[in-house]
Design a protein around this motif. Structure first.
Motif, PDB file in Angstrom:
ATOM      1  N   PRO A  12      44.297  34.876  42.670  1.00 13.58           N
ATOM      2  CA  PRO A  12      43.785  33.639  43.278  1.00 13.58           C
ATOM      3  C   PRO A  12      43.971  32.431  42.347  1.00 13.58           C
ATOM      4  O   PRO A  12      43.010  31.824  41.904  1.00 13.58           O
ATOM      5  CB  PRO A  12      42.304  33.952  43.488  1.00 13.58           C
ATOM      6  N   THR A  13      45.228  32.108  42.068  1.00 13.07           N
ATOM      7  CA  THR A  13      45.488  31.007  41.133  1.00 13.07           C
ATOM      8  C   THR A  13      46.088  29.780  41.817  1.00 13.07           C
ATOM      9  O   THR A  13      46.400  28.803  41.163  1.00 13.07           O
ATOM     10  CB  THR A  13      46.430  31.460  40.000  1.00 13.07           C
ATOM     11  N   GLY A  14      46.266  29.846  43.134  1.00 11.74           N
ATOM     12  CA  GLY A  14      46.821  28.672  43.812  1.00 11.74           C
ATOM     13  C   GLY A  14      46.731  28.866  45.309  1.00 11.74           C
ATOM     14  O   GLY A  14      46.396  29.953  45.780  1.00 11.74           O
ATOM     15  N   THR A  15      47.005  27.800  46.045  1.00 10.79           N
ATOM     16  CA  THR A  15      46.981  27.886  47.503  1.00 10.79           C
ATOM     17  C   THR A  15      48.322  28.434  47.986  1.00 10.79           C
ATOM     18  O   THR A  15      49.360  27.856  47.661  1.00 10.79           O
ATOM     19  CB  THR A  15      46.739  26.486  48.096  1.00 10.79           C
ATOM     20  N   PRO A  16      48.326  29.547  48.721  1.00 11.85           N
ATOM     21  CA  PRO A  16      49.601  30.130  49.148  1.00 11.85           C
ATOM     22  C   PRO A  16      50.475  29.157  49.961  1.00 11.85           C
ATOM     23  O   PRO A  16      49.970  28.326  50.710  1.00 11.85           O
ATOM     24  CB  PRO A  16      49.168  31.327  49.991  1.00 11.85           C
ATOM     25  N   HIS A  17      51.776  29.267  49.754  1.00  9.82           N
ATOM     26  CA  HIS A  17      52.726  28.369  50.424  1.00  9.82           C
ATOM     27  C   HIS A  17      53.716  29.169  51.280  1.00  9.82           C
ATOM     28  O   HIS A  17      53.648  30.411  51.314  1.00  9.82           O
ATOM     29  CB  HIS A  17      53.429  27.491  49.390  1.00  9.82           C
ATOM     30  N   THR A  37      46.468  51.001  53.360  1.00 16.03           N
ATOM     31  CA  THR A  37      46.805  49.913  52.433  1.00 16.03           C
ATOM     32  C   THR A  37      45.563  49.351  51.755  1.00 16.03           C
ATOM     33  O   THR A  37      44.546  49.108  52.410  1.00 16.03           O
ATOM     34  CB  THR A  37      47.504  48.781  53.230  1.00 16.03           C
ATOM     35  N   PHE A  38      45.661  49.155  50.475  1.00 18.66           N
ATOM     36  CA  PHE A  38      44.618  48.437  49.732  1.00 18.66           C
ATOM     37  C   PHE A  38      45.177  47.078  49.337  1.00 18.66           C
ATOM     38  O   PHE A  38      46.232  47.011  48.705  1.00 18.66           O
ATOM     39  CB  PHE A  38      44.219  49.188  48.461  1.00 18.66           C
ATOM     40  N   VAL A  39      44.498  46.036  49.737  1.00 23.51           N
ATOM     41  CA  VAL A  39      44.896  44.689  49.339  1.00 23.51           C
ATOM     42  C   VAL A  39      43.706  44.050  48.660  1.00 23.51           C
ATOM     43  O   VAL A  39      42.624  43.983  49.245  1.00 23.51           O
ATOM     44  CB  VAL A  39      45.255  43.801  50.551  1.00 23.51           C
ATOM     45  N   PHE A  40      43.906  43.606  47.447  1.00 18.48           N
ATOM     46  CA  PHE A  40      42.762  42.974  46.800  1.00 18.48           C
ATOM     47  C   PHE A  40      43.142  41.632  46.205  1.00 18.48           C
ATOM     48  O   PHE A  40      44.302  41.346  45.943  1.00 18.48           O
ATOM     49  CB  PHE A  40      42.144  43.881  45.730  1.00 18.48           C
ATOM     50  N   ILE A  41      42.125  40.831  46.023  1.00 17.31           N
ATOM     51  CA  ILE A  41      42.307  39.529  45.405  1.00 17.31           C
ATOM     52  C   ILE A  41      41.999  39.708  43.931  1.00 17.31           C
ATOM     53  O   ILE A  41      40.878  40.072  43.562  1.00 17.31           O
ATOM     54  CB  ILE A  41      41.423  38.494  46.102  1.00 17.31           C
ATOM     55  N   ALA A  42      43.029  39.517  43.109  1.00 16.53           N
ATOM     56  CA  ALA A  42      42.960  39.899  41.693  1.00 16.53           C
ATOM     57  C   ALA A  42      42.281  38.798  40.884  1.00 16.53           C
ATOM     58  O   ALA A  42      42.910  38.126  40.063  1.00 16.53           O
ATOM     59  CB  ALA A  42      44.360  40.210  41.174  1.00 16.53           C
ATOM     60  N   ASP A  43      40.967  38.653  41.110  1.00 19.00           N
ATOM     61  CA  ASP A  43      40.265  37.547  40.427  1.00 19.00           C
ATOM     62  C   ASP A  43      40.123  37.787  38.929  1.00 19.00           C
ATOM     63  O   ASP A  43      40.144  36.843  38.143  1.00 19.00           O
ATOM     64  CB  ASP A  43      38.917  37.241  41.107  1.00 19.00           C
ATOM     65  N   LEU A  44      40.026  39.063  38.509  1.00 21.36           N
ATOM     66  CA  LEU A  44      39.953  39.322  37.067  1.00 21.36           C
ATOM     67  C   LEU A  44      41.265  38.929  36.392  1.00 21.36           C
ATOM     68  O   LEU A  44      41.281  38.460  35.253  1.00 21.36           O
ATOM     69  CB  LEU A  44      39.650  40.808  36.802  1.00 21.36           C
ATOM     70  N   HIS A  45      42.359  39.127  37.110  1.00 19.62           N
ATOM     71  CA  HIS A  45      43.660  38.749  36.549  1.00 19.62           C
ATOM     72  C   HIS A  45      43.854  37.235  36.491  1.00 19.62           C
ATOM     73  O   HIS A  45      44.750  36.761  35.800  1.00 19.62           O
ATOM     74  CB  HIS A  45      44.791  39.391  37.361  1.00 19.62           C
ATOM     75  N   ALA A  46      43.048  36.504  37.247  1.00 18.56           N
ATOM     76  CA  ALA A  46      43.180  35.038  37.206  1.00 18.56           C
ATOM     77  C   ALA A  46      42.497  34.460  35.967  1.00 18.56           C
ATOM     78  O   ALA A  46      42.767  33.331  35.563  1.00 18.56           O
ATOM     79  CB  ALA A  46      42.567  34.426  38.464  1.00 18.56           C
ATOM     80  N   LEU A  47      41.601  35.270  35.371  1.00 21.74           N
ATOM     81  CA  LEU A  47      40.752  34.735  34.298  1.00 21.74           C
ATOM     82  C   LEU A  47      41.504  34.313  33.046  1.00 21.74           C
ATOM     83  O   LEU A  47      41.022  33.481  32.291  1.00 21.74           O
ATOM     84  CB  LEU A  47      39.690  35.776  33.912  1.00 21.74           C
ATOM     85  N   ILE A  56      38.406  29.650  41.230  1.00 23.40           N
ATOM     86  CA  ILE A  56      38.729  31.051  41.544  1.00 23.40           C
ATOM     87  C   ILE A  56      38.095  31.439  42.881  1.00 23.40           C
ATOM     88  O   ILE A  56      38.727  32.065  43.729  1.00 23.40           O
ATOM     89  CB  ILE A  56      38.268  32.002  40.417  1.00 23.40           C
ATOM     90  N   LYS A  57      36.871  31.005  43.076  1.00 21.50           N
ATOM     91  CA  LYS A  57      36.163  31.346  44.315  1.00 21.50           C
ATOM     92  C   LYS A  57      36.875  30.727  45.523  1.00 21.50           C
ATOM     93  O   LYS A  57      37.078  31.379  46.554  1.00 21.50           O
ATOM     94  CB  LYS A  57      34.718  30.857  44.226  1.00 21.50           C
ATOM     95  N   GLN A  58      37.244  29.463  45.378  1.00 25.17           N
ATOM     96  CA  GLN A  58      37.933  28.769  46.466  1.00 25.17           C
ATOM     97  C   GLN A  58      39.246  29.493  46.830  1.00 25.17           C
ATOM     98  O   GLN A  58      39.510  29.789  47.989  1.00 25.17           O
ATOM     99  CB  GLN A  58      38.205  27.313  46.033  1.00 25.17           C
TER     100      GLN A  58
END
Ligand code: TRP
Length: 330
Positions: A12-17, A37-47, A56-58
């Motif tokens: 979650p480091t940017g708005t998808p285009h 399928t597992f799809v996750f939002i990798a917020d720990l990787h954004a840190l 990050i939340k947005q």
């Protein structure tokens, strides 16, 4: 339904285009129709990049809303937030102990940071935090925790998946068969999705068209696509035109053939071609955009979807982690 487990993470480091949509989101949603399928939002990787929790939340909400609005099948797909599963951090700590430091030294992303520092005459490790350095270990934990067979990723992430496989191998060698060996799946070649200036669409080039930009902004961006200076009556090469290259990903085969012919024949000006492109993209995206906007106005609905996903993911994660814990600590 295949018997393979597919997993991927989105940072979650940017708005998808539109480039993300064509290259990653659309194929992922297709795969989720026929695979667990597992799809996750990798917020720990954004840190390691973003130190502002609001951002990050947005972006986390945006990605969740985009996937749901585009029709991710939540019966086959478990959609969750990486940090909701504590076992991933625990597994990462465990995997540190079977991962050679030399493997991390070889990671492309880390090496790129070193090279940048070297070029700037700075200290080799300037600006490199341990989140960046150990990034591949956390990613291996993501992949191995859920018994993943296939990891659809962009070519830039292939090495990370290979590292996960290596790390699983080191672990299995020491502690006995514990982890499945995952495989990267590099998407069918969608070709390079050009941005407004004709270079690859990328946040770092500042040439993107946000996936769910409001209609007026979408139109404005498309009208700003850079073209050569051919006059309307001149024949044009569709394969060198950003307009046509984008159109190909939204139109059907007949429409594509038709626009190609109009480019080659001459008589179609770039302004009109852009209008055709806008109409097409807008017709494909307007219904999901409405759903996206509705979800972004109802984030409690997204919280519920992510909580349900986390409960599902956690059940799998707990089982794997227990096996690891008992293999390593008895
Ligand atoms: N590193 C990936 C990226 O930058 C995101 C990611 C995190 C990921 N964990 C993952 C992708 C696990 C696949 C599997 O795009």
């Amino acid at each position: 339904m295949s018997d393979k487990t597919v997993l991927t993470g989105i940072k979650p480091t940017g708005t998808p285009h539109l480039g993300n949509y064509v290259g990653a989101l659309k194929p992922l949603i297709e795969m989720a129709k026929t695979n667990k399928t597992f799809v996750f939002i990798a917020d720990l990787h954004a840190l390691n990049i973003i130190h502002d929790p609001k951002q990050i939340k947005q972006h986390t909400y945006e990605i969740a809303a985009i996937l749901v609005a585009l029709g991710l099948d939540l019966n086959n797909a478990t959609l969750f937030r990486q940090s909701d599963i504590v076992q991933v951090s625990q597994l990462s700590t465990m995997l540190m102990n079977v991962t050679p430091k030399g493997l991390m030294n070889r990671a492309h992303s880390y090496k790129a940071a070193l090279e940048k520092n070297e070029a700037a005459g700075a200290d080799a490790d300037a600006g490199v935090n341990m989140g960046l350095y150990t990034y591949p270990i956390l990613m291996a934990a993501d992949i191995l925790l859920y018994g993943t067979d296939i990891v659809p990723v962009g070519a830039d992430q292939k090495q990370h998946v290979e590292f996960a496989r290596d790390i699983a191998g080191y672990f299995n060698h020491i502690y006995g068969e514990t982890f499945k060996l995952p495989e990267p799946m590099i998407g069918a070649d969608t070709g390079i999705i050009p941005g407004l200036d004709g270079r690859k669409m990328s946040k770092s080039y500042d040439n993107v068209i946000p996936l769910f930009a409001p209609e007026s902004e979408l139109k404005k961006k498309i009208m700003r696509i850079i073209t050569d200076s051919k006059l309307p009556e001149e024949p044009k090469n569709p394969d060198e035109s950003t307009i046509f290259q984008l159109y190909k990903h939204f139109a059907n085969a007949d429409e594509i053939a038709d626009l190609r012919a109009r480019f080659e024949r001459g008589g179609l000006g770039y302004g009109d071609a852009k209008k055709i492109l806008f109409e097409k993209i807008n017709s494909v995206l307007s219904a999901p955009r409405m759903e996206y906007e509705r979800l972004m106005d109802n984030t409690s609905e997204l919280d519920k979807i992510l909580a349900d996903g986390a409960a599902c993911a956690r059940a799998v994660a707990e089982k794997t982690y227990k096996r690891v814990h008992s293999a390593m600590l008895g």
